[in-house]
Design a protein around this motif. Structure first.
Motif, PDB file in Angstrom:
ATOM      1  N   ASN A 346       0.821  -1.219   0.000  1.00 13.55           N
ATOM      2  CA  ASN A 346       0.000   0.000   0.000  1.00 13.55           C
ATOM      3  C   ASN A 346       0.856   1.270   0.000  1.00 13.55           C
ATOM      4  O   ASN A 346       0.514   2.274   0.641  1.00 13.55           O
ATOM      5  N   TYR A 347       1.975   1.213  -0.743  1.00 13.81           N
ATOM      6  CA  TYR A 347       2.915   2.339  -0.803  1.00 13.81           C
ATOM      7  C   TYR A 347       2.488   3.263  -1.935  1.00 13.81           C
ATOM      8  O   TYR A 347       2.996   3.199  -3.049  1.00 13.81           O
ATOM      9  N   LEU A 348       1.550   4.170  -1.634  1.00  9.21           N
ATOM     10  CA  LEU A 348       0.863   4.941  -2.670  1.00  9.21           C
ATOM     11  C   LEU A 348       1.288   6.403  -2.724  1.00  9.21           C
ATOM     12  O   LEU A 348       1.422   6.971  -3.809  1.00  9.21           O
ATOM     13  N   THR A 349       1.485   7.034  -1.564  1.00  7.39           N
ATOM     14  CA  THR A 349       1.783   8.474  -1.534  1.00  7.39           C
ATOM     15  C   THR A 349       2.951   8.774  -0.590  1.00  7.39           C
ATOM     16  O   THR A 349       2.774   9.429   0.438  1.00  7.39           O
ATOM     17  N   PRO A 350       4.153   8.266  -0.918  1.00 10.27           N
ATOM     18  CA  PRO A 350       5.299   8.543  -0.045  1.00 10.27           C
ATOM     19  C   PRO A 350       5.691  10.022  -0.099  1.00 10.27           C
ATOM     20  O   PRO A 350       5.305  10.721  -1.056  1.00 10.27           O
ATOM     21  N   PRO A 351       6.427  10.501   0.901  1.00 11.28           N
ATOM     22  CA  PRO A 351       6.969   9.759   2.044  1.00 11.28           C
ATOM     23  C   PRO A 351       5.932   9.552   3.154  1.00 11.28           C
ATOM     24  O   PRO A 351       5.059  10.400   3.348  1.00 11.28           O
ATOM     25  N   TYR A 352       6.094   8.445   3.867  1.00 10.50           N
ATOM     26  CA  TYR A 352       5.222   8.144   4.999  1.00 10.50           C
ATOM     27  C   TYR A 352       5.909   8.420   6.342  1.00 10.50           C
ATOM     28  O   TYR A 352       5.275   8.357   7.382  1.00 10.50           O
ATOM     29  N   LEU A 353       7.190   8.665   6.296  1.00 13.81           N
ATOM     30  CA  LEU A 353       7.984   8.738   7.520  1.00 13.81           C
ATOM     31  C   LEU A 353       8.854   9.989   7.494  1.00 13.81           C
ATOM     32  O   LEU A 353       9.286  10.434   6.424  1.00 13.81           O
ATOM     33  N   THR A 354       9.111  10.546   8.667  1.00 18.19           N
ATOM     34  CA  THR A 354       9.998  11.693   8.801  1.00 18.19           C
ATOM     35  C   THR A 354      10.933  11.489   9.980  1.00 18.19           C
ATOM     36  O   THR A 354      10.621  10.744  10.918  1.00 18.19           O
TER      37      THR A 354
END
Length: 492
Positions: A346-354
């Motif tokens: 479900n890696y659709l709108t990266p980035p997911y992490l900061t």
């Protein structure tokens, strides 16, 4: 339901989770360990058949040797810090936690950090070697920064303490070049005021960016080096770093390590002030932030099973570029080496992490006696108040490790006798460990309502890493003691 109610529910769930884990550990450790552990201390006289069914638990002396293996202590001659104790205890093999401490040489202040790695030790080890220098450089005033760039070999930014990690030669050269580039970026972006808050944030974010750049830029030309830098970028680490300058305490936190302040009231009662707040699924504000950064259609997938994309427990971290790079970058630099698993589901709108840290400030008072910085391996096993009370009791009992000194000359024999009787009675509270970090780890693993249970402690220390992780995580603890008299004399 309003946000206050949500927060109340989350706090309640955390307490229930903590209590469940403690009860589970107490009830199950003997059953599991009797079937699954292999002791590191087996008798030479036991037959091979007996070895398959019998394990010899370590003695109290052997337990202490294991617990004290990585402990360290440093006393300071002047300044707001009187001394600090640190220690680590592995559960993983190799340990994924690291720590680093350093005295700033070109600006005032002391930096101390704890780093909890995941997905392997690479990212945490690299951060422990590099991050304090990145922060120390960001703290430099303009004229000193300019001079340091011209003559970088003349002076050191930091006097590092208890530094045992070595970086391999090819990575060391790469990191030196990255640091020179970083110094020039600091010069170009320099502002009139370089405060501690912005320096902590800048150091963390710039290093995290460099960890990515060191993979992406040279990936076509150096496949051998790229595999090393890629292992750093794909593993990850959370970080908790303190900067102490006079009465000024600043803490930067990324992830789920924690810093807790121990304060003694006028009534001689200990208060635990939790300085930091974890970035995980128990922090509802953090969940809201992530949900707001992605489309509503992803609300069910961006956080699954209390983890980011169903995989990562901390919701902020350094490294972990599987959750930061674009799909195109992952396909270019990661998929050729580790396959399609490099791209999370479900890696659709990266980035997911900061890696963006939360920065906290506290002005120290004479009532603030110490600061505990530790990885979640400790906080999973005890509450902040339990930890503060244990260190407070340890402070009281620790004085009896020192030889008896008479308070004055020409003291009467009766007074000496009274002094000895008082010392004899007080020795009952003398802790087993001189190092407060070791004292906390001992109680975290073996502590019960009635004190430390040697059998439980010995069982848990005898577990092999694959089994040990069922019961506890790696533990890294730093206890920083403040000089109350120095802080009292600091101007308001």
């Amino acid at each position: 339901m309003n946000y206050a109610n949500y927060n109340a529910i989350f706090n309640c769930c955390f307490k229930l989770k903590h209590r469940f884990r403690q009860n589970f550990l107490c009830n199950c450790v003997n059953e599991y360990s009797s079937r699954l552990y292999r002791s590191f201390y087996t008798s030479q006289k036991v037959t091979q058949a007996q070895k398959d069914t019998v394990a010899i638990l370590p003695t109290p002396q052997e337990v202490s040797i294991i617990l004290r293996k990585n402990e360290f202590n440093k006393d300071f001659a002047e300044g707001p810090i009187k001394s600090y104790d640190s220690n680590q205890l592995a559960s993983n093999d190799p340990i994924e936690d690291t720590r680093s401490e350093g005295i700033c040489k070109m600006t005032p202040g002391v930096l101390m950090g704890v780093f909890d790695g995941h997905g392997g030790p690479a990212c945490a080890q690299v951060i422990s070697k590099r991050l304090l220098n990145y922060i120390a450089a960001a703290l430099l005033p303009l004229h000193i920064l300019q001079k340091f760039i011209k003559e970088p070999q003349e002076k050191k930014l930091l006097e590092t303490l208890n530094d045992k990690v070595e970086i391999v030669e090819d990575l060391r050269l790469l990191y030196e070049n990255s640091f020179k580039r970083y110094l020039l970026e600091l010069l170009e972006e320099f502002r009139d005021i370089n405060d501690v808050r912005s320096s902590l944030e800048k150091g963390i974010m710039k290093l995290d960016n460099d960890i990515s750049r060191e993979v992406v830029e040279p990936h076509k030309s150096s496949s051998i080096l790229n595999s090393k830098t890629l292992s750093v970028a794909l593993s990850g680490a959370v970080a908790c770093v303190s900067h102490i300058d006079g009465p000024h305490l600043s803490v930067a936190n990324v992830g789920d390590c924690n810093a807790v302040l121990g304060t003694l009231t006028e009534e001689n009662e200990w208060i635990a002030k939790k300085i930091t707040r974890e970035h995980n699924s128990e922090n509802f504000d953090e969940l809201k932030r992530i949900w707001n950064e992605h489309p509503d259609e992803e609300r069910r997938t961006v956080i699954r099973r209390d983890r980011l994309l169903g995989e990562l427990a901390p919701l902020r971290s350094m490294g972990d570029y599987r959750y930061k790079w674009s799909v195109e970058t992952l396909n270019n630099v990661a998929v050729p080496l580790i396959g399609q698993k490099a791209i999370p589901p479900n890696y659709l709108t990266p980035p997911y992490l900061t890696a963006l840290p939360d920065i906290y400030y506290h002005r120290l008072t004479p009532k603030d006696k110490f600061l505990i910085i530790a990885s979640d391996g400790l906080w999973d096993m005890m509450t902040p108040l339990q930890a503060v009370k244990l260190v407070g009791e340890h402070m009281k009992g620790k004085v009896f490790f020192n030889p008896l000194k008479l308070p004055r000359k020409n003291i009467q024999l009766g007074d000496i006798n009274e002094l000895l009787l008082h010392r004899k009675e007080s020795l009952k509270s003398k802790p087993k460990d001189k190092n407060a970090a070791t004292h906390l780890i001992r109680h975290a693993i073996g502590g019960t309502e009635y004190g430390v249970d040697h059998s439980r402690l010995a069982h848990l220390l005898s577990l092999t890493p694959d089994v040990s992780r069922m019961f506890r995580d790696d533990m890294t603890v730093t206890v920083i003691y403040f000089d109350s008299e120095f802080i009292r004399q600091c101007p308001a």
